[in-house]
Design a protein around this motif. Structure first.
Motif, PDB file in Angstrom:
ATOM      1  N   ASN A  58       0.803  -1.217   0.000  1.00 25.66           N
ATOM      2  CA  ASN A  58       0.000   0.000   0.000  1.00 25.66           C
ATOM      3  C   ASN A  58       0.840   1.274   0.000  1.00 25.66           C
ATOM      4  O   ASN A  58       0.335   2.352  -0.276  1.00 25.66           O
ATOM      5  CB  ASN A  58      -0.934   0.021   1.220  1.00 25.66           C
ATOM      6  N   ARG A 144      -4.970   6.837  -9.546  1.00 31.13           N
ATOM      7  CA  ARG A 144      -5.986   5.777  -9.721  1.00 31.13           C
ATOM      8  C   ARG A 144      -5.977   4.806  -8.548  1.00 31.13           C
ATOM      9  O   ARG A 144      -7.021   4.428  -8.037  1.00 31.13           O
ATOM     10  CB  ARG A 144      -5.721   5.008 -11.017  1.00 31.13           C
ATOM     11  N   LEU A 146      -5.126   5.311  -5.550  1.00 31.63           N
ATOM     12  CA  LEU A 146      -5.607   5.943  -4.326  1.00 31.63           C
ATOM     13  C   LEU A 146      -7.068   6.369  -4.426  1.00 31.63           C
ATOM     14  O   LEU A 146      -7.589   7.041  -3.554  1.00 31.63           O
ATOM     15  CB  LEU A 146      -4.721   7.153  -3.982  1.00 31.63           C
ATOM     16  N   GLY A 147      -7.719   5.947  -5.513  1.00 32.24           N
ATOM     17  CA  GLY A 147      -9.149   6.211  -5.661  1.00 32.24           C
ATOM     18  C   GLY A 147      -9.503   7.508  -6.327  1.00 32.24           C
ATOM     19  O   GLY A 147     -10.641   7.929  -6.339  1.00 32.24           O
ATOM     20  N   GLY A 148      -8.494   8.172  -6.923  1.00 34.68           N
ATOM     21  CA  GLY A 148      -8.764   9.399  -7.662  1.00 34.68           C
ATOM     22  C   GLY A 148      -9.258   9.083  -9.055  1.00 34.68           C
ATOM     23  O   GLY A 148      -9.536   7.942  -9.395  1.00 34.68           O
ATOM     24  N   LYS A 149      -9.355  10.077  -9.867  1.00 33.04           N
ATOM     25  CA  LYS A 149      -9.866   9.862 -11.224  1.00 33.04           C
ATOM     26  C   LYS A 149      -8.797   9.722 -12.209  1.00 33.04           C
ATOM     27  O   LYS A 149      -7.914   9.769 -12.580  1.00 33.04           O
ATOM     28  CB  LYS A 149     -10.775  11.013 -11.626  1.00 33.04           C
TER      29      LYS A 149
END
Length: 149
Positions: A58, A144, A146-149
């Motif tokens: 992670n 991406r 880390l959950g971004g766009k």
């Protein structure tokens, strides 16, 4: 003093030799070596059909700053030992020497074989990208992940 093999300059020297001896002789900047090595070690995260050589982590993107320091020190050692060559034509760039290529071929561990195989695919996939584009690819992948766009 405790001997440290993992995340050491020596380990990085070996990986750089494997990377630089991939395919035809090419000169790479420090930034390109850092980026390609990172992608090779975490190939699965970059949509290559391999498991991550360094496992699932992670905090892998946090390794990049330390990796730059290790690569810089390792390249200096490789040049000093005659295993890599340097040119200053377009900034400092490095390639494997004939002695370094011979040494890299002698590395036959399972890890070295897998690293070489992944390196071949990664080098081909990013051969037309500039160093800045390669860095941008890593940054986009981090966002991406880390959950971004």
């Amino acid at each position: 003093m405790e001997n440290k093999l993992f995340n050491s300059v020596f380990e990085m020297e070996l990986r750089i030799l494997l990377l630089l001896s991939t395919g035809r002789k090419r000169y790479y900047s420090i930034e390109r070596i850092v980026a390609l090595d990172f992608i090779i070690c975490y190939a699965e995260c970059f949509q290559f059909p391999y498991e991550n050589l360094h496992g699932d982590n992670n905090y892998m993107y946090g390794e990049l700053s330390n990796r730059r320091c290790l690569v810089t020190a390792a390249v200096k050692e490789l040049v000093t030992k005659g295993l890599a060559e340097v040119t200053a034509d377009n900034g400092y760039q490095f390639c494997v020497s004939d002695i370094g290529k011979k040494y890299a071929k002698s590395l036959e561990s399972t890890y070295a074989v897998e690293y070489r195989k992944i390196a071949d695919d990664v080098v081909k996939a990013f051969s037309k990208e500039t160093d800045k584009q390669l860095d941008a690819s890593i940054q986009e992948n981090a966002i991406r992940a880390l959950g971004g766009k």
